[in-house]
Design an enzyme around this catalytic site. Structure first.
Site, PDB file in Angstrom:
ATOM      1  N   ASP A  10       0.895  -1.130  -0.122  1.00 15.03           N
ATOM      2  CA  ASP A  10      -0.132  -0.012  -0.006  1.00 15.03           C
ATOM      3  C   ASP A  10       1.048   1.048   0.029  1.00 15.03           C
ATOM      4  OD1 ASP A  10      -2.010   1.804   0.334  1.00 15.03           O
ATOM      5  OD2 ASP A  10      -2.082   1.749   2.454  1.00 15.03           O
ATOM      6  N   GLU A  70      -1.473  -1.518  -4.859  1.00 17.76           N
ATOM      7  CA  GLU A  70      -2.527  -0.782  -4.948  1.00 17.76           C
ATOM      8  C   GLU A  70      -2.486   0.583  -5.973  1.00 17.76           C
ATOM      9  OE1 GLU A  70      -5.151   2.301  -2.432  1.00 17.76           O
ATOM     10  OE2 GLU A  70      -4.952   0.426  -1.557  1.00 17.76           O
ATOM     11  N   ASP A 143      -2.773   0.645   7.089  1.00 17.89           N
ATOM     12  CA  ASP A 143      -1.844   0.542   5.955  1.00 17.89           C
ATOM     13  C   ASP A 143      -1.160  -0.793   5.841  1.00 17.89           C
ATOM     14  OD1 ASP A 143      -1.433   3.728   5.041  1.00 17.89           O
ATOM     15  OD2 ASP A 143      -1.299   3.472   7.321  1.00 17.89           O
TER      16      ASP A 143
END
Length: 185
Positions: A10, A70, A143
């Site tokens: 992420d 992501e 996260d």
């Protein structure tokens, strides 16, 4: 049966989440997850350098063969999206340098894969992952679980592509047919 080691990321310029997931077509196992805290670094170049070096170190330590990351999304401002894109680019460059397979997933697809709801909150994603894997209770940042969600998304997408033709009417059906994947605390 072939085993993949998936590095889930992420990306971020303040906090970058990361996770390592071992996976076969029939099961997956959490190896580790954590965050890289970049808040104390003085400027963008220092943060990007730290991201590159850290990702390279993770690759050398855990030997993943796949990156699941992501994709950037339209955030609050063009400036923050540009910074996020740079962070993502540095992660991808590090993984290309180490010859990993690169896979990118939208935030909506990741949430849909893990929770069945593309608009799920970070807390909902984390709660679902805690039902699937033994995630330590001391994880401070969502996260880290977001990074695990990216890796899980890749694993689930890969399973579908490998010919898993099971169809489920909802999470209840999925869970009843995959009881061996649920970790009870």
């Amino acid at each position: 049966m072939a085993e993949d080691i998936i590095l889930g990321v992420d990306p971020g310029t303040q906090i970058m989440g990361w996770a390592i997931l071992k996976a076969t077509p029939v099961k997956s196992e959490l190896v580790t997850l954590d965050v890289l805290n970049l808040k104390k670094l003085p400027d963008q170049p220092a943060k990007l350098k730290q991201i590159f070096e850290f990702v390279t170190q993770i690759i050398d330590q855990y030997h993943p063969n796949i990156l699941a990351i992501e994709a950037p999304f339209l955030g609050k401002s063009a400036q923050s999206m540009l910074k996020l894109g740079r962070a993502q680019g540095v992660v991808i460059a590090s993984c290309i340098h180490k010859e990993l397979e690169i896979n990118e997933y939208s935030p909506r697809k990741i949430k849909m894969s893990v929770t069945g709801n593309g608009s799920a909150a970070k807390e909902q994603v984390a709660a679902m992952l805690q039902r699937m894997y033994p995630i330590p209770d001391d994880i401070k940042y969502l996260d880290a679980t977001d990074a695990l969600a990216v890796a899980v998304c890749h694993h689930l997408q890969n399973r579908v592509q490998l010919g898993s033709r099971q169809h489920f009417s909802g999470w209840e059906g999925f869970l009843s047919k995959n009881a061996d994947r649920i970790i009870k605390k």
